[in-house]
Design a protein around this motif. Structure first.
Motif, mmCIF file in Angstrom:
data_model
loop_
_atom_site.group_PDB
_atom_site.id
_atom_site.type_symbol
_atom_site.label_atom_id
_atom_site.label_comp_id
_atom_site.label_asym_id
_atom_site.label_seq_id
_atom_site.Cartn_x
_atom_site.Cartn_y
_atom_site.Cartn_z
ATOM 1 N N HIS A 26 0.869 -1.170 0.000
ATOM 2 C CA HIS A 26 0.000 0.000 0.000
ATOM 3 C C HIS A 26 0.908 1.222 0.000
ATOM 4 C CE1 HIS A 26 -2.695 3.071 1.649
ATOM 5 N NE2 HIS A 26 -3.655 2.376 1.076
ATOM 6 N N PRO A 27 0.547 2.242 -0.753
ATOM 7 C CA PRO A 27 1.488 3.368 -0.900
ATOM 8 C C PRO A 27 1.882 4.033 0.397
ATOM 9 C CG PRO A 27 -0.382 3.614 -2.384
ATOM 10 C CD PRO A 27 -0.631 2.398 -1.590
ATOM 11 N N LEU B 212 0.134 12.625 3.121
ATOM 12 C CA LEU B 212 -1.009 13.521 3.264
ATOM 13 C C LEU B 212 -1.388 14.132 1.930
ATOM 14 C CD1 LEU B 212 -0.036 15.240 6.584
ATOM 15 C CD2 LEU B 212 -1.707 13.469 6.231
ATOM 16 N N ILE C 56 -4.428 23.468 5.355
ATOM 17 C CA ILE C 56 -4.930 22.118 5.094
ATOM 18 C C ILE C 56 -4.180 21.110 5.940
ATOM 19 C CG2 ILE C 56 -5.265 20.387 3.313
ATOM 20 C CD1 ILE C 56 -5.364 22.587 1.276
ATOM 21 N N ARG D 168 -5.475 18.616 8.920
ATOM 22 C CA ARG D 168 -5.380 17.169 8.746
ATOM 23 C C ARG D 168 -4.781 16.487 9.971
ATOM 24 N NH1 ARG D 168 -5.247 14.220 4.047
ATOM 25 N NH2 ARG D 168 -5.034 12.492 5.456
ATOM 26 N N VAL E 71 -4.157 6.905 7.963
ATOM 27 C CA VAL E 71 -2.921 7.117 7.214
ATOM 28 C C VAL E 71 -2.088 8.208 7.866
ATOM 29 C CG1 VAL E 71 -2.029 7.942 5.021
ATOM 30 C CG2 VAL E 71 -3.858 6.278 5.048
ATOM 31 N N LYS F 151 -12.577 -3.272 -3.086
ATOM 32 C CA LYS F 151 -13.031 -2.465 -1.950
ATOM 33 C C LYS F 151 -12.516 -1.033 -2.036
ATOM 34 C CE LYS F 151 -13.523 -6.440 1.027
ATOM 35 N NZ LYS F 151 -12.933 -7.227 2.117
ATOM 36 N N TRP F 152 -11.304 -0.890 -2.554
ATOM 37 C CA TRP F 152 -10.766 0.463 -2.699
ATOM 38 C C TRP F 152 -11.598 1.234 -3.715
ATOM 39 C CZ3 TRP F 152 -7.658 1.203 1.080
ATOM 40 C CH2 TRP F 152 -6.790 0.204 1.511
ATOM 41 N N LEU G 6 -14.838 2.392 -2.187
ATOM 42 C CA LEU G 6 -14.669 3.568 -1.335
ATOM 43 C C LEU G 6 -14.489 4.817 -2.193
ATOM 44 C CD1 LEU G 6 -12.320 2.268 1.488
ATOM 45 C CD2 LEU G 6 -14.663 3.039 1.707
ATOM 46 N N ARG H 155 -16.944 8.114 -2.379
ATOM 47 C CA ARG H 155 -16.437 9.461 -2.176
ATOM 48 C C ARG H 155 -16.773 10.348 -3.368
ATOM 49 N NH1 ARG H 155 -10.348 9.415 0.145
ATOM 50 N NH2 ARG H 155 -10.787 8.718 2.250
ATOM 51 N N PRO I 63 -6.245 19.787 -4.388
ATOM 52 C CA PRO I 63 -6.309 19.016 -3.144
ATOM 53 C C PRO I 63 -7.643 18.324 -2.891
ATOM 54 C CG PRO I 63 -6.595 21.346 -2.684
ATOM 55 C CD PRO I 63 -6.411 21.228 -4.149
ATOM 56 N N GLU J 142 -4.257 8.551 -3.876
ATOM 57 C CA GLU J 142 -3.450 7.336 -3.948
ATOM 58 C C GLU J 142 -2.758 6.964 -2.644
ATOM 59 O OE1 GLU J 142 -2.631 10.021 -5.444
ATOM 60 O OE2 GLU J 142 -0.694 10.510 -4.587
ATOM 61 N N SER J 143 -2.586 7.903 -1.714
ATOM 62 C CA SER J 143 -1.937 7.469 -0.482
ATOM 63 C C SER J 143 -2.939 6.887 0.504
ATOM 64 C CB SER J 143 -1.152 8.605 0.149
ATOM 65 O OG SER J 143 -1.996 9.664 0.466
ATOM 66 N N GLU J 144 -4.226 7.054 0.209
ATOM 67 C CA GLU J 144 -5.218 6.440 1.092
ATOM 68 C C GLU J 144 -5.872 5.241 0.417
ATOM 69 O OE1 GLU J 144 -7.821 9.705 1.828
ATOM 70 O OE2 GLU J 144 -6.115 10.931 2.398
ATOM 71 N N LEU J 145 -6.376 5.484 -0.795
ATOM 72 C CA LEU J 145 -7.158 4.445 -1.463
ATOM 73 C C LEU J 145 -6.391 3.817 -2.624
ATOM 74 C CD1 LEU J 145 -10.672 6.107 -1.650
ATOM 75 C CD2 LEU J 145 -9.668 4.771 0.155
ATOM 76 N N THR J 146 -5.118 3.763 -2.553
ATOM 77 C CA THR J 146 -4.256 3.277 -3.643
ATOM 78 C C THR J 146 -4.541 4.021 -4.946
ATOM 79 O OG1 THR J 146 -5.657 1.401 -4.136
ATOM 80 C CG2 THR J 146 -3.870 1.028 -2.609
ATOM 81 N N ARG K 270 -3.627 16.954 0.563
ATOM 82 C CA ARG K 270 -5.028 16.654 0.267
ATOM 83 C C ARG K 270 -5.872 16.899 1.511
ATOM 84 N NH1 ARG K 270 -4.151 11.693 -0.561
ATOM 85 N NH2 ARG K 270 -3.465 12.064 -2.657
ATOM 86 N N VAL K 271 -7.080 17.386 1.317
ATOM 87 C CA VAL K 271 -7.960 17.576 2.474
ATOM 88 C C VAL K 271 -8.590 16.237 2.831
ATOM 89 C CG1 VAL K 271 -8.464 19.945 1.873
ATOM 90 C CG2 VAL K 271 -9.973 18.152 1.098
ATOM 91 N N ARG K 272 -9.154 16.183 4.013
ATOM 92 C CA ARG K 272 -9.804 14.941 4.426
ATOM 93 C C ARG K 272 -11.235 14.955 3.900
ATOM 94 N NH1 ARG K 272 -9.089 14.987 10.245
ATOM 95 N NH2 ARG K 272 -11.192 15.788 10.313
ATOM 96 N N PHE K 273 -11.846 13.795 3.877
ATOM 97 C CA PHE K 273 -13.134 13.729 3.208
ATOM 98 C C PHE K 273 -14.207 14.555 3.910
ATOM 99 C CE2 PHE K 273 -17.058 11.613 1.861
ATOM 100 C CZ PHE K 273 -16.962 12.001 0.552
ATOM 101 N N GLN L 100 -13.752 17.074 5.746
ATOM 102 C CA GLN L 100 -13.424 18.487 5.574
ATOM 103 C C GLN L 100 -13.866 18.969 4.204
ATOM 104 O OE1 GLN L 100 -9.292 18.239 6.159
ATOM 105 N NE2 GLN L 100 -9.417 18.405 8.384
#
Ligand code: SF4
Ligand code: SF4
Lengths: 196, 390, 324
Positions: free
Chosen positions: B36-37, B142, B215, B219, B375, C137-138, C141, C145, C211, C218-222, C293-296, C298
């Motif tokens: 996973h990245p 992030l 931002i 976060r 994350v 599953k990714w 999600l 979103r 953002p 990609e760093s959260e959901l590949t 990136r902002v959070r979902f 947010q």
């Protein structure tokens, strides 16, 4: 009033940080690049000279094609990864005449001066796949015959190629130094050169 | 539903099945990793998601287990040092030091002053590279791509400096029992002296670009609370503990080597959240620079060489006994415990990896957060997977 | 009858032109983005293929085409392959009503703005289908979103567009452009500054760009909704993303920056439109390579708690001022 300040005014003020961020990336966008643009550029030799590549032999000052090595096996025994193989040279095989002469001399009770085996190793094989570049061999060499090479452009396409015959490499280096005319652009041609 | 879906393979492996047992209705079990990245290597986390909220999380380790401890039992005492460079690619010198320190303690070797100062300088420089690597990678997690490049610009300079006295750029194994492998040259000291003001000038840029960013702050603030109590329970050390407000630093608490001579602060944050840990690490960079500056000043008047006279050979035989030595690594308390039975190889080497304890706190900290927060929490722990799995 | 044939011919030519325009834009902007990113990060970016790497996107496209089309196990194959097409086709349509120059308008419909707003929501549907049908599953999600994001961000977008149309009284993009003729002072950005800002922010949300690139993250959901896509399946999503960016920026420049009108009289022409669109696109790229990136939650909060009230306020204020 306080909550209003915290949830409404403050975020708006904080948005300034976003503009600051844009300013910084914008500034760097206009600045020159800092990466080394290989192969059009190469790393400066100053930096390269401290690079620790694979292990290589050092030649004698007077005879650069022969290593200073005295085949003492210190490097072999101390290497934690067991990547060095050193084979000692054998004494030259005596001819039949010599053998007879020695025998006669021995029988007569004289001390025989048999030719000793040369100290230079007959073979010096180094397996780069196993080396952890720890430098233990280099420190423990009594003859100071080993060092890290600066060969940053080392490339191999098979496992067999990763086994380097350091003696042959040394010879090749000596030949290159003694005949610089053949390698006018030694800097530039280094990457392309077939090592070992 | 095809046959495949009902087959054994579809049910997942041991860990998933075990996790599945306590599954709630309407939740989703998801494997984050081993590829996973944002797990920085081969960490795997099984999470149970309710929408995007993490209900349960469980790290699964062992994908990068390389048996360093077992290898210690087969290598000679000196031959184990290169392994120490590979345990933690982020801050290998701390591990080098912990191991060499333990063996020195066992053998009763006094390290010369100059060697100690050089160790301090190099370890602190290495700490800077470690924190820069974490910083860049964390911001990348992030979602900002650029800061890591700026961090690597500076890190590259540090690597150039460290390359001179160590001949390596990442997995340093330049410590020896009794000192160091090589001495530094004048050029190296000059480069360090030039680097520090340069880096001081860069730090405000990092602050403006990232730390102050609206931002980013939104976060990481108040996300992933790991408070003092949790730190005690899980054995968290390093910036995680200091981020929770405990000013515990091995360099100050149990001063080893010459650390008692330096004047430096231990940055702490009381917020105990990801932002706290972030700020602690950023502040630590400045403190490391202060230590380096002081050490460089002390260097010319220091006694001895870069290694003790009559340094033991790699095939040394320490006396029967045991020793434990711990140092402050980039991620926390790095400890090495060695037992000797008087032979050429250690009887036992035990490595205490700070990342392992820090990761243990993740499951609790991440419960109830969003997956994006998970994350962010994972990154704020500064995990180096090879160190956790050893 | 002949008028009808003529119309049809114009439409076909426009559609082909739109397709070419889209292809060129995607290529150019993939290249520009990578170059911009490179220079921001102080590296050269693509450099090897063609002069300064100019042919890199073309080669990448060819490479993508050469890859195998994979359908994951248990995926709904029809929906799975429908999704990238659905994402791509509306983009072509979106280019038609945009006036690129005094005569460079594919289809001058009087409801152009409505058409664009209606068809741009197709992307949400396509992304939903992609994520949902790929049995990942990714992907799921990411799809969830994407839908909540596009739906949410469409509302402030509509509201600010409505505010502009209150002023103009028309939904035809050509007429809106013509109302801003003359000099720079006539551009609507001065009359509707708040609307412009809201449009700018909502534009990022609507096009899934960082953002606000939560659907791919990609760093959260590949890779989010396109995790399973290979080859041109991914390529189409990619092109559509750039297509939507170009459309949104074009609309923004028509609505607020005077379209093909120059900043002073007498220099009007398609080049102004191009320049403005490209400036906005560069801004989007610049932002992407600067922020995290902002959070979902947010992301949705920004929309519901900030953009929506502000847009409503803007609309009411516009209405009030117009009435007075
Ligand atoms: S550097 Fe270390 S591993 Fe490599 S050959 Fe020398 S002793 Fe062996
Ligand atoms: S290289 Fe050095 S240590 Fe190794 S055999 Fe030769 S002399 Fe001995």
């Amino acid at each position: 009033m306080n909550t209003f300040r915290k949830h409404v005014i403050q975020p708006i003020i904080d948005c300034w940080s976003l503009i600051v961020g844009l300013k910084i990336t914008g500034k760097y966008f206009c600045k020159p690049l800092i990466t080394v643009h290989y192969p059009r550029e190469v790393i400066d030799s100053e930096n390269l000279s401290t690079y620790g590549g694979h292990v290589e032999l050092i030649g004698k000052p007077k005879d650069p094609a022969t290593p200073k090595c005295i085949s003492c096996m210190m490097c072999v025994t101390n290497c934690p990864s067991g990547c060095l193989t050193v084979v000692k040279s054998k004494a030259p095989k005596p001819t039949a005449d010599q053998e007879a002469a020695w025998k006669a001399a021995e029988e007569a009770g004289e001390k025989v001066e048999k030719p000793k085996a040369p100290k230079n190793p007959a073979k010096f094989i180094y397996d780069y796949t196993k080396c952890s570049l720890c430098g233990t061999c280099i420190e423990n060499c009594p003859a100071k015959s080993l060092r890290f090479s600066n060969n940053i452009y080392w490339v191999a396409t098979s496992r067999a190629e990763m086994k380097i015959d350091l003696l042959a490499r040394l010879k090749g280096q000596a030949a290159e130094v003694s005949a610089p005319a053949h390698a006018p652009k030694s800097e530039a041609s280094a990457p392309a050169e077939k090592e070992a | 539903m095809s046959a495949y879906q009902n087959s054994e393979q579809m049910k997942g492996d041991f860990y998933t099945q075990k996790f599945e047992a306590g599954k709630r209705d309407g939740t989703l079990i998801l494997n984050m990793g081993p590829q996973h990245p944002s797990t920085h290597g081969v960490l795997r986390i099984v999470v149970e998601l309710d929408g995007e909220y993490v209900v349960r999380a469980e790290p699964v380790l062992g994908y990068l287990h390389r048996m360093h401890e077992k290898m210690g039992e087969t290598q000679t005492w000196g031959g184990f040092i290169p392994n120490m460079g590979r345990v933690d690619y982020g801050h290998p010198m701390a591990w080098n030091w912990a191991y060499c320190g333990a063996v020195e303690k066992l053998m009763g070797i006094e390290v010369p002053e100059r060697a100690e100062l050089l160790r301090v300088i190099m370890t602190e420089l290495n700490r800077l590279t470690s924190h820069l690597l974490w910083w860049g990678a964390y911001i990348l997690d992030l979602g900002a791509f650029t800061p890591i490049m700026y961090a690597f610009d500076d890190r590259e300079m540090l690597l150039d400096i460290l390359q001179r006295p160590t001949a390596s750029r990442l997995t340093y194994s330049n410590f020896r029992v009794g000192g160091l492998q090589m001495d530094v040259d004048d050029k190296c000291i000059e480069m360090i002296k030039a680097f520090i003001p340069h880096f001081r000038k860069r730090l405000p840029m990092y602050k403006d670009l990232v730390t102050d960013n609206l931002i980013l702050r939104r976060r990481i603030e108040d996300i992933g609370i790991i408070d003092q109590d949790m730190c005690r329970r899980y054995g968290c050390t390093g910036p995680v503990l200091r981020g929770a407000g405990v000013a515990y630093d091995v360099r100050r608490a149990e001063p080893y080597s010459v650390y008692d001579r330096f004047d430096f602060e231990i940055p702490t944050q009381t917020s105990a959240c990801s932002a706290g840990r972030y700020l602690v690490r950023v502040a630590e960079m400045e403190q490391s620079m202060r230590i380096i500056e002081q050490a460089i000043e002390m260097l010319p008047s220091a006694q001895g060489g870069y290694i003790v006279d009559k340094a033991p050979k790699p095939a040394m035989k320490p006396p029967v006994g045991e020793a434990y030595f711990c140092v402050e690594g980039g991620r926390g308390k790095v400890g090495v415990y060695v037992v000797s039975d008087g032979s050429k190889t250690p009887y036992r080497v035990k490595l205490r990896a700070p990342g392992f304890s820090n990761l243990s706190a993740f499951a609790e900290a991440a419960t109830g957060t969003l997956i994006a927060d998970a994350v962010a929490i994972l990154g704020s722990l500064d995990l180096i997977i090879p160190e956790i799995d050893r | 009858m002949s008028a009808f044939v003529q119309q049809l011919l114009v439409l076909i030519v426009a559609a082909v032109a739109a397709m070419i325009w889209l292809g060129i834009n995607a290529l150019v902007w993939v290249y520009c983005e990578r170059k911009f990113a490179g220079h921001i990060q102080r590296r050269p970016g693509p450099f090897e293929v063609g002069p300064h790497g100019a042919l890199q996107p073309l080669i990448d496209g060819l490479k993508l085409m050469g890859k195998q089309l994979l359908t994951p196990d248990n995926a709904d194959a029809i929906l799975y392959w429908l999704a990238p097409i659905l994402s791509m086709l509306p983009v072509l349509l979106l280019f038609l009503p945009i006036p690129y120059g005094p005569v460079l308008t594919g289809m001058d419909v009087n409801l152009g703005l409505l058409l664009i707003l209606a068809f741009s929501s197709f992307n949400g549907l396509a992304v939903l289908l992609a994520g949902w049908s790929s049995n990942n599953k990714w992907g799921l999600l990411g799809a969830a979103r994407a839908v909540s994001q596009t739906v949410a961000y469409e509302i402030p977008l509509l509201l600010v567009v409505l505010a502009v149309t209150f002023m103009t009284g028309t939904l035809s993009l050509t007429e809106i452009t013509n109302m801003q003729a003359g000099h720079i002072g006539n551009w609507f950005i001065w009359k509707q500054p708040l609307a412009f800002l809201i449009f700018l922010v909502a534009m990022f949300g609507e096009t899934n760009r960082a953002p606000f690139d939560l659907a791919e993250a990609e760093s959260e959901l590949t890779a989010g909704f396109h995790t399973e896509y290979s080859s041109m399946g991914f390529g189409l999503f990619f092109m559509a993303e750039y297509g939507y960016m170009v459309v949104m920026c074009s609309v923004c420049s028509v609505l607020f920056l005077g379209g093909y009108h120059g900043p002073f009289p007498g220099v009007d022409g398609w080049w102004w439109m191009l320049l403005k669109t490209f400036a906005l696109l560069s801004f989007m790229v610049w932002v992407r390579w600067t922020y995290p990136r902002v959070r979902f939650d947010q992301l949705l909060n920004i929309n519901w708690k900030w953009l929506l009230p502000l847009a409503t306020f803007n609309l009411l204020a516009t209405a009030l001022i117009l009435k007075l």
